[in-house]
Design a protein around this motif. Structure first.
Motif, PDB file in Angstrom:
ATOM      1  N   UNK A 112      -2.521 107.365  29.238  1.00  0.00           N
ATOM      2  CA  UNK A 112      -1.139 108.063  28.863  1.00  0.00           C
ATOM      3  C   UNK A 112      -1.291 108.611  27.427  1.00  0.00           C
ATOM      4  N   UNK A 113      -2.633 108.510  27.101  1.00  0.00           N
ATOM      5  CA  UNK A 113      -2.513 108.935  25.647  1.00  0.00           C
ATOM      6  C   UNK A 113      -1.984 108.154  24.360  1.00  0.00           C
ATOM      7  N   UNK A 114      -1.614 106.814  24.785  1.00  0.00           N
ATOM      8  CA  UNK A 114      -1.159 105.974  23.658  1.00  0.00           C
ATOM      9  C   UNK A 114      -2.261 105.325  22.933  1.00  0.00           C
ATOM     10  N   UNK A 115      -2.205 105.720  21.529  1.00  0.00           N
ATOM     11  CA  UNK A 115      -3.288 105.162  20.811  1.00  0.00           C
ATOM     12  C   UNK A 115      -2.963 103.762  20.333  1.00  0.00           C
ATOM     13  N   UNK A 116      -3.845 102.782  20.225  1.00  0.00           N
ATOM     14  CA  UNK A 116      -3.435 101.427  19.665  1.00  0.00           C
ATOM     15  C   UNK A 116      -4.518 100.888  18.805  1.00  0.00           C
ATOM     16  N   UNK A 117      -4.442 100.038  17.896  1.00  0.00           N
ATOM     17  CA  UNK A 117      -5.366  99.336  17.034  1.00  0.00           C
ATOM     18  C   UNK A 117      -4.955  97.915  16.992  1.00  0.00           C
ATOM     19  N   UNK A 118      -5.963  96.934  17.639  1.00  0.00           N
ATOM     20  CA  UNK A 118      -5.515  95.616  17.566  1.00  0.00           C
ATOM     21  C   UNK A 118      -4.300  95.268  18.325  1.00  0.00           C
ATOM     22  N   UNK A 119      -4.085  96.148  19.624  1.00  0.00           N
ATOM     23  CA  UNK A 119      -2.950  95.887  20.266  1.00  0.00           C
ATOM     24  C   UNK A 119      -1.427  96.446  19.726  1.00  0.00           C
ATOM     25  N   UNK A 120      -1.643  97.071  18.434  1.00  0.00           N
ATOM     26  CA  UNK A 120      -0.325  97.557  17.918  1.00  0.00           C
ATOM     27  C   UNK A 120      -0.459  99.119  18.187  1.00  0.00           C
ATOM     28  N   UNK A 121       0.749  99.629  18.441  1.00  0.00           N
ATOM     29  CA  UNK A 121       0.867 101.159  18.492  1.00  0.00           C
ATOM     30  C   UNK A 121       0.464 101.816  17.192  1.00  0.00           C
ATOM     31  N   UNK A 122      -0.336 102.968  17.265  1.00  0.00           N
ATOM     32  CA  UNK A 122      -0.565 103.763  16.080  1.00  0.00           C
ATOM     33  C   UNK A 122      -0.126 105.074  16.076  1.00  0.00           C
ATOM     34  N   UNK A 123       0.324 105.713  15.248  1.00  0.00           N
ATOM     35  CA  UNK A 123       0.801 107.205  15.241  1.00  0.00           C
ATOM     36  C   UNK A 123      -0.659 107.932  14.632  1.00  0.00           C
ATOM     37  N   UNK A 124      -0.711 109.259  15.047  1.00  0.00           N
ATOM     38  CA  UNK A 124      -1.572 109.940  14.696  1.00  0.00           C
ATOM     39  C   UNK A 124      -1.531 110.000  12.985  1.00  0.00           C
ATOM     40  N   UNK A 125      -0.393 109.965  12.430  1.00  0.00           N
ATOM     41  CA  UNK A 125      -0.327 110.207  10.929  1.00  0.00           C
ATOM     42  C   UNK A 125      -0.495 108.921  10.420  1.00  0.00           C
ATOM     43  N   UNK A 126      -0.370 107.530  11.164  1.00  0.00           N
ATOM     44  CA  UNK A 126      -0.900 106.560  10.602  1.00  0.00           C
ATOM     45  C   UNK A 126      -2.388 106.060  10.701  1.00  0.00           C
ATOM     46  N   UNK A 127      -3.204 106.720  11.082  1.00  0.00           N
ATOM     47  CA  UNK A 127      -4.623 106.689  11.290  1.00  0.00           C
ATOM     48  C   UNK A 127      -5.217 106.311   9.816  1.00  0.00           C
ATOM     49  N   UNK A 128      -4.862 107.419   8.802  1.00  0.00           N
ATOM     50  CA  UNK A 128      -5.540 107.165   7.617  1.00  0.00           C
ATOM     51  C   UNK A 128      -5.362 106.001   6.836  1.00  0.00           C
ATOM     52  N   UNK A 129      -4.245 105.253   7.085  1.00  0.00           N
ATOM     53  CA  UNK A 129      -3.783 104.075   6.680  1.00  0.00           C
ATOM     54  C   UNK A 129      -4.692 103.141   6.863  1.00  0.00           C
ATOM     55  N   UNK A 130      -5.299 103.133   8.391  1.00  0.00           N
ATOM     56  CA  UNK A 130      -6.101 102.176   8.715  1.00  0.00           C
ATOM     57  C   UNK A 130      -7.371 102.136   8.279  1.00  0.00           C
ATOM     58  N   UNK A 131      -7.894 103.135   7.943  1.00  0.00           N
ATOM     59  CA  UNK A 131      -9.380 103.361   7.246  1.00  0.00           C
ATOM     60  C   UNK A 131      -9.605 102.850   6.167  1.00  0.00           C
ATOM     61  N   UNK A 132     -10.627 102.074   6.013  1.00  0.00           N
ATOM     62  CA  UNK A 132     -11.035 101.291   4.712  1.00  0.00           C
ATOM     63  C   UNK A 132     -11.484 102.359   3.779  1.00  0.00           C
TER      64      UNK A 132
END
Length: 134
Positions: free
Chosen positions: A68-88
């Motif tokens: 369905x196009x739902x993006x998640x990280x470790x089971x938690x939903x992630x927005x496209x704008x929130x990807x940068x915050x996940x990067x080390x």
């Protein structure tokens, strides 16, 4: 000697009913069974098949994209704008590759915005996670 009280052996205290104790133990058992089923990834995704040799990777960010196009990280939903915050923080070095587990039925149109957001966040390499075809 009718006036004397008859000697009866002392009465034992009544045993505590075991049912409340059993109820408490049962409730604790159910609580720990439910609490123990916490999963790292709550999204069901079936990786595409790959005929090439698969490498074991455990470093870097792992994102999951369902049909369905739902993006998640470790089971938690992630927005496209929130990807940068996940990067080390890479401190000027080349960041580690990002692993993307996309469902085998995911269309390229659903992956494009994710790949674009990763590129804008400075990611230079994205590896698609697959499973071995036998």
């Amino acid at each position: 000697m009718n006036g004397m009280l008859s000697q009866q052996p002392p009465r034992r205290p009544a045993m505590e009913p075991a049912l409340p104790l059993i109820n408490v133990v049962f409730l604790l058992l159910v609580f720990f069974m439910v609490a123990g089923q916490i999963s790292a990834d709550k999204v069901t995704v079936e990786a595409p098949l790959s005929k090439s040799e698969l490498a074991e990777e455990s470093e870097g960010l792992m994102l999951t994209l369902d049909m369905q196009g739902q993006l998640t990280h470790a089971g938690e939903p992630v927005t496209l704008e929130g990807i940068a915050a996940l990067l080390p923080d890479s401190d000027g070095e080349t960041p580690p590759p990002v692993r993307l587990l996309a469902d085998a039925g995911t269309r390229l149109q659903a992956m494009r915005p994710v790949l674009k957001a990763l590129q804008q966040a400075g990611v230079e390499e994205v590896r698609l996670v697959t499973r071995e075809a036998r």
